[in-house]
Design a protein around this motif. Structure first.
Motif, short mmCIF file in Angstrom:
data_model
loop_
_atom_site.label_atom_id
_atom_site.label_comp_id
_atom_site.label_asym_id
_atom_site.label_seq_id
_atom_site.Cartn_x
_atom_site.Cartn_y
_atom_site.Cartn_z
N VAL A 74 36.14 34.50 45.67
CA VAL A 74 36.44 35.78 45.80
C VAL A 74 36.15 36.56 44.61
O VAL A 74 35.94 35.84 43.42
CB VAL A 74 38.12 35.74 45.51
CG1 VAL A 74 38.72 37.12 45.29
CG2 VAL A 74 38.65 34.94 46.67
N CYS A 75 35.29 37.49 45.29
CA CYS A 75 34.87 38.40 44.10
C CYS A 75 35.84 39.50 43.32
O CYS A 75 36.66 40.28 43.94
CB CYS A 75 33.50 39.35 44.60
SG CYS A 75 32.94 40.62 43.61
N LYS A 76 35.97 39.26 42.02
CA LYS A 76 36.93 39.87 41.30
C LYS A 76 36.55 41.47 41.00
O LYS A 76 37.50 42.22 40.58
CB LYS A 76 37.08 39.34 39.96
CG LYS A 76 36.04 38.91 39.35
CD LYS A 76 36.49 38.04 38.10
CE LYS A 76 35.14 37.55 37.34
NZ LYS A 76 35.39 36.40 36.14
N LYS A 77 35.32 41.73 41.41
CA LYS A 77 34.76 43.13 40.99
C LYS A 77 35.06 44.02 42.58
O LYS A 77 35.82 44.95 42.47
CB LYS A 77 33.53 43.29 40.81
CG LYS A 77 33.18 43.31 39.34
CD LYS A 77 31.69 43.39 39.14
CE LYS A 77 31.49 44.76 38.70
NZ LYS A 77 30.03 44.86 38.36
N CYS A 78 34.75 43.54 43.69
CA CYS A 78 34.82 44.26 44.89
C CYS A 78 35.75 43.73 45.91
O CYS A 78 36.04 44.43 47.12
CB CYS A 78 33.48 44.47 45.53
SG CYS A 78 32.99 43.07 46.51
N GLN A 79 36.37 42.65 45.79
CA GLN A 79 37.39 42.00 46.58
C GLN A 79 36.83 41.50 47.93
O GLN A 79 37.57 41.10 48.64
CB GLN A 79 38.70 43.06 46.81
CG GLN A 79 38.97 43.72 45.50
CD GLN A 79 40.32 44.57 46.04
OE1 GLN A 79 40.51 44.87 47.43
NE2 GLN A 79 41.00 45.18 44.90
N ASP A 115 25.78 44.60 51.79
CA ASP A 115 24.85 45.82 52.16
C ASP A 115 25.41 46.95 51.24
O ASP A 115 26.53 47.46 51.40
CB ASP A 115 24.94 46.31 53.66
CG ASP A 115 23.84 45.63 54.39
OD1 ASP A 115 22.95 44.74 53.76
OD2 ASP A 115 23.62 45.93 55.49
N ARG A 116 24.49 47.36 50.08
CA ARG A 116 24.97 48.54 49.37
C ARG A 116 23.97 49.28 48.62
O ARG A 116 22.82 48.78 48.42
CB ARG A 116 25.72 47.96 48.09
CG ARG A 116 26.97 47.10 48.57
CD ARG A 116 27.86 46.87 47.53
NE ARG A 116 28.69 45.86 47.98
CZ ARG A 116 29.47 44.96 47.00
NH1 ARG A 116 29.44 45.31 45.67
NH2 ARG A 116 30.24 44.23 47.72
N ILE A 117 24.22 50.34 48.43
CA ILE A 117 23.48 51.27 47.42
C ILE A 117 24.12 51.27 45.96
O ILE A 117 25.32 51.47 46.09
CB ILE A 117 23.40 52.81 47.68
CG1 ILE A 117 22.80 52.88 49.29
CG2 ILE A 117 22.71 53.73 46.80
CD1 ILE A 117 23.07 54.22 49.79
N ILE A 135 31.56 36.57 41.00
CA ILE A 135 31.07 37.86 41.03
C ILE A 135 30.09 37.66 42.35
O ILE A 135 29.20 36.78 42.19
CB ILE A 135 30.19 38.42 39.94
CG1 ILE A 135 31.11 38.56 38.78
CG2 ILE A 135 29.60 39.84 40.31
CD1 ILE A 135 32.10 39.74 38.75
N CYS A 136 30.27 38.44 43.51
CA CYS A 136 29.50 38.20 44.60
C CYS A 136 28.00 38.79 44.51
O CYS A 136 27.83 39.35 43.40
CB CYS A 136 30.13 38.87 45.73
SG CYS A 136 29.79 40.92 45.73
N PRO A 137 27.09 38.26 45.23
CA PRO A 137 25.73 38.58 44.99
C PRO A 137 25.54 40.20 44.89
O PRO A 137 24.67 40.58 43.90
CB PRO A 137 25.09 38.01 46.13
CG PRO A 137 25.96 36.99 46.79
CD PRO A 137 27.35 37.46 46.39
N ALA A 138 26.12 40.72 45.66
CA ALA A 138 25.96 42.50 45.63
C ALA A 138 26.43 43.08 44.33
O ALA A 138 25.71 43.98 43.86
CB ALA A 138 26.58 43.10 46.80
N CYS A 139 27.63 42.65 43.85
CA CYS A 139 27.97 43.00 42.78
C CYS A 139 27.12 42.44 41.44
O CYS A 139 27.34 42.99 40.23
CB CYS A 139 29.57 42.81 42.35
SG CYS A 139 30.79 43.57 43.32
N ALA A 140 26.70 41.62 41.58
CA ALA A 140 25.69 40.82 40.58
C ALA A 140 24.29 41.93 40.42
O ALA A 140 23.68 41.50 39.48
CB ALA A 140 25.31 39.50 40.72
ZN ZN Z 1 31.75 41.81 44.85
#
Ligand code: ZN
Length: 178
Positions: free
Chosen positions: A38-43, A118-120, A70-75
């Protein structure tokens, strides 16, 4: 022959019962699926080998430190970590710039909704150039093409096969066409 059959039967019954018992106790102890994160930053939730949005699963497990990560995108936070970049310059007007940035924000929200990775993750302005940084190269490609399709202009891109990185440049006003 009947003797042999009987023995086989009893052998098969015992382990079966044990297995049922074991899986029952596992089911009651932790509903948590194997490999859950579970990503604690983005859920976002990592489940069945992919990151996804699953709010019930997030709320159920958000206080469990053993699955928090922390998920790969939040990292991804630094420009050099981007898989894709899109530079935008030579806008037709300030209004056009606003429209394009708005379109990109909406397109990003849709992409993120489909796939949490998928993010900017960064928007930069350098002089008259806007630079957006994406977590996935395919997203940068898609965004560049959407700008080109909606606003015309010129889109060029460079890919780096070794690093899977794509750099796109969109130019609004093409000088030799004026
Ligand atoms: Zn995340």
């Amino acid at each position: 022959m009947p003797k042999k059959r009987k023995r086989v039967k009893s052998k098969m019954n015992t382990p079966k019962l044990r297995n049922v018992e074991k899986s029952r106790s596992q089911a009651t102890i932790g509903k948590r699926p194997p490999g859950l994160q579970v990503c604690k930053k983005c859920q976002a939730v990592y489940l069945r080998k992919r990151w996804q949005w699953n709010y019930p699963m997030f709320t159920e497990n958000k206080n469990d430190k053993s699955v928090a990560t922390i998920c790969p995108a939040c990292a991804v936070t630094r420009p050099e970590q981007a898989e894709g970049t899109l530079e935008l310059y030579d806008y037709d007007s300030a209004t056009q710039r606003q429209e394009i940035l708005k379109m990109l924000r909406n397109a990003e929200a849709r992409a993120r909704e489909r796939d949490p990775l998928d993010r900017i993750f960064l928007w930069e302005k350098s002089g008259k150039t806007d630079i957006i940084y994406t977590t996935e190269n395919q997203l940068a490609m898609s965004l560049g093409r959407q700008v080109r399709r909606a606003f015309g202009g010129d889109l060029e891109f460079k890919t780096s096969a070794e690093e899977d990185i794509v750099r796109l440049r969109w130019r609004g006003v093409i000088p030799n066409k004026k």
